[in-house]
Design a protein around this motif. Structure first.
Motif, PDB file in Angstrom:
ATOM      1  N   ILE A 177      -5.539  -7.457   4.747  1.00 44.24           N
ATOM      2  CA  ILE A 177      -5.325  -6.099   5.249  1.00 44.24           C
ATOM      3  C   ILE A 177      -5.264  -6.178   6.770  1.00 44.24           C
ATOM      4  CG2 ILE A 177      -6.099  -3.711   5.177  1.00 44.24           C
ATOM      5  CD1 ILE A 177      -7.933  -4.498   2.834  1.00 44.24           C
TER       6      ILE A 177
ATOM      7  N   ALA B 227      -4.435   1.236   8.781  1.00 39.42           N
ATOM      8  CA  ALA B 227      -3.996   0.075   7.994  1.00 39.42           C
ATOM      9  C   ALA B 227      -2.496  -0.064   8.204  1.00 39.42           C
ATOM     10  CB  ALA B 227      -4.325   0.270   6.527  1.00 39.42           C
TER      11      ALA B 227
ATOM     12  N   ALA C 233      -7.679  -0.766   1.021  1.00 40.78           N
ATOM     13  CA  ALA C 233      -7.642  -0.705   2.481  1.00 40.78           C
ATOM     14  C   ALA C 233      -8.635   0.313   3.034  1.00 40.78           C
ATOM     15  CB  ALA C 233      -6.235  -0.365   2.960  1.00 40.78           C
ATOM     16  N   ARG C 234      -9.115   1.214   2.173  1.00 41.25           N
ATOM     17  CA  ARG C 234     -10.077   2.243   2.585  1.00 41.25           C
ATOM     18  C   ARG C 234     -11.521   1.879   2.193  1.00 41.25           C
ATOM     19  NH1 ARG C 234      -5.744   5.772   0.506  1.00 41.25           N
ATOM     20  NH2 ARG C 234      -4.795   6.898   2.264  1.00 41.25           N
TER      21      ARG C 234
ATOM     22  N   HIS D  83       0.810  -1.222   0.000  1.00 44.10           N
ATOM     23  CA  HIS D  83       0.000   0.000   0.000  1.00 44.10           C
ATOM     24  C   HIS D  83       0.840   1.268   0.000  1.00 44.10           C
ATOM     25  CE1 HIS D  83       1.034  -0.696   4.168  1.00 44.10           C
ATOM     26  NE2 HIS D  83       0.606   0.507   4.502  1.00 44.10           N
TER      27      HIS D  83
ATOM     28  N   TYR E 269      -5.394  -4.386  10.123  1.00 45.41           N
ATOM     29  CA  TYR E 269      -5.853  -3.151  10.730  1.00 45.41           C
ATOM     30  C   TYR E 269      -5.505  -3.128  12.218  1.00 45.41           C
ATOM     31  CZ  TYR E 269      -8.777  -2.384   6.570  1.00 45.41           C
ATOM     32  OH  TYR E 269      -9.238  -2.183   5.286  1.00 45.41           O
TER      33      TYR E 269
ATOM     34  N   VAL F 156      -0.782  -4.221   4.007  1.00 42.43           N
ATOM     35  CA  VAL F 156      -1.677  -4.758   2.980  1.00 42.43           C
ATOM     36  C   VAL F 156      -0.874  -5.761   2.160  1.00 42.43           C
ATOM     37  CG1 VAL F 156      -3.224  -4.242   1.066  1.00 42.43           C
ATOM     38  CG2 VAL F 156      -2.915  -2.549   2.893  1.00 42.43           C
TER      39      VAL F 156
END
Length: 288
Positions: free
Chosen positions: A213, A90, A71-72, A61, A215, A93
């Motif tokens: 991903i 994040a 990721a968004r 990313h 988080y 990724v």
């Protein structure tokens, strides 16, 4: 707000994972896959002294706009917010790709073993299927409730057939307790970093493509030494031990490639701590 299956949060908290959450339509999933495969065709040589495989497996990313954009994804963040709360970063990724007939596997492990974050609950991995990730194709398997324990002892195998950075593996896992988490294209699973999980070989006829991903919340670094990098994706921008990034300027932009090198060097010491040999995934030009 994502129309999640009733009880997904209670299932996650009880078992340490939940699977089968829809986040992308069939057409959206096909488009994402196509963009990834165009990257493979057009940038097979990588960039900035890094193999494309390294970007796919470590912090892609930072230099690949598509991965930062994914990721968004609001629907993904809605589900993650239910677990982590309103402030979300994040941290990583990654793409996990197994070709049809591949003998690559992922051994039983816990994600946060080498992340330098301790045994925190302030993290979750969203794993999104970009192809049919069936049992035959080597979907993930989980040990329900294993996230309620501590970080287990892992042995570094550095097995060339293992997709993990150190080939790390937990010995003695009772596989009779394992639950498979097959996913159709566009579906997502969520799992806790202490949940034991693994995946097998791809015996299917298509590529097995998964987007992972990682988080975290800003609080992760409140009790962890040093600093780390992450991309704020929802809520307030953190301070403290975080160096925040905004995402790439363009594909393989020179400034972003320089940042990628700094992040790789900074994370390598933590993620390679205790290893008896080089962890190639975190060495420039030596990705597995």
């Amino acid at each position: 707000m994502l129309d999640l299956a009733p009880g997904y949060l209670s299932d996650y908290r009880q078992n340490g994972f939940v699977a089968g959450l829809p986040v992308f339509s069939k057409d959206e999933t096909a488009s994402i896959r196509e963009q990834i495969e165009v990257l493979e065709a057009d940038h097979a040589e990588g960039a900035g002294g890094h193999d494309l495989a390294q970007f796919f497996r470590v912090n892609g990313h930072v230099v690949i706009p598509l991965l930062a954009e994914l990721a968004r994804t609001p629907l993904v963040l809605d589900a993650v917010e239910g677990i982590l709360g309103p402030d979300i970063l994040a941290w990583s990724v990654e793409l996990f790709i197994k070709e049809p007939g591949s003998t690559k596997t992922v051994s039983w492990h816990q994600d946060i073993t080498y992340w330098g974050m301790g045994e925190t609950d302030d993290e979750v991995t969203a794993w999104i299927a970009l192809s049919d990730v069936s049992v035959e194709a080597g979907c993930m398997r989980f040990i329900p409730g294993s996230h309620k324990g501590s970080i287990a002892r892992h042995e570094d195998t550095f097995d060339a057939e293992n997709l993990l950075s150190r080939g790390q593996a937990i010995a003695g896992v009772d596989e009779t307790k394992a639950v498979a988490g097959p996913l159709r294209p566009g579906e997502m699973s969520l799992h806790h970093g202490r949940c034991f999980h693994a995946s097998g070989v791809n015996n299917g006829s298509d590529r097995r493509i998964g987007l992972a991903i990682r988080y975290v919340t800003p609080a992760v670094r409140d009790h962890a030494p040093g600093r780390d990098w992450a991309m704020p994706v929802r809520g307030e921008v953190p301070a403290g031990g975080w160096d925040c990034i905004s995402g790439p300027r363009a594909l393989f932009h020179p400034t972003d490639l320089a940042l990628y090198d700094r992040i790789l060097a900074g994370q390598a010491a933590t993620l390679s701590e205790g290893a008896e040999q080089s962890v190639g995934m975190y060495v420039k030009g030596e990705a597995k």
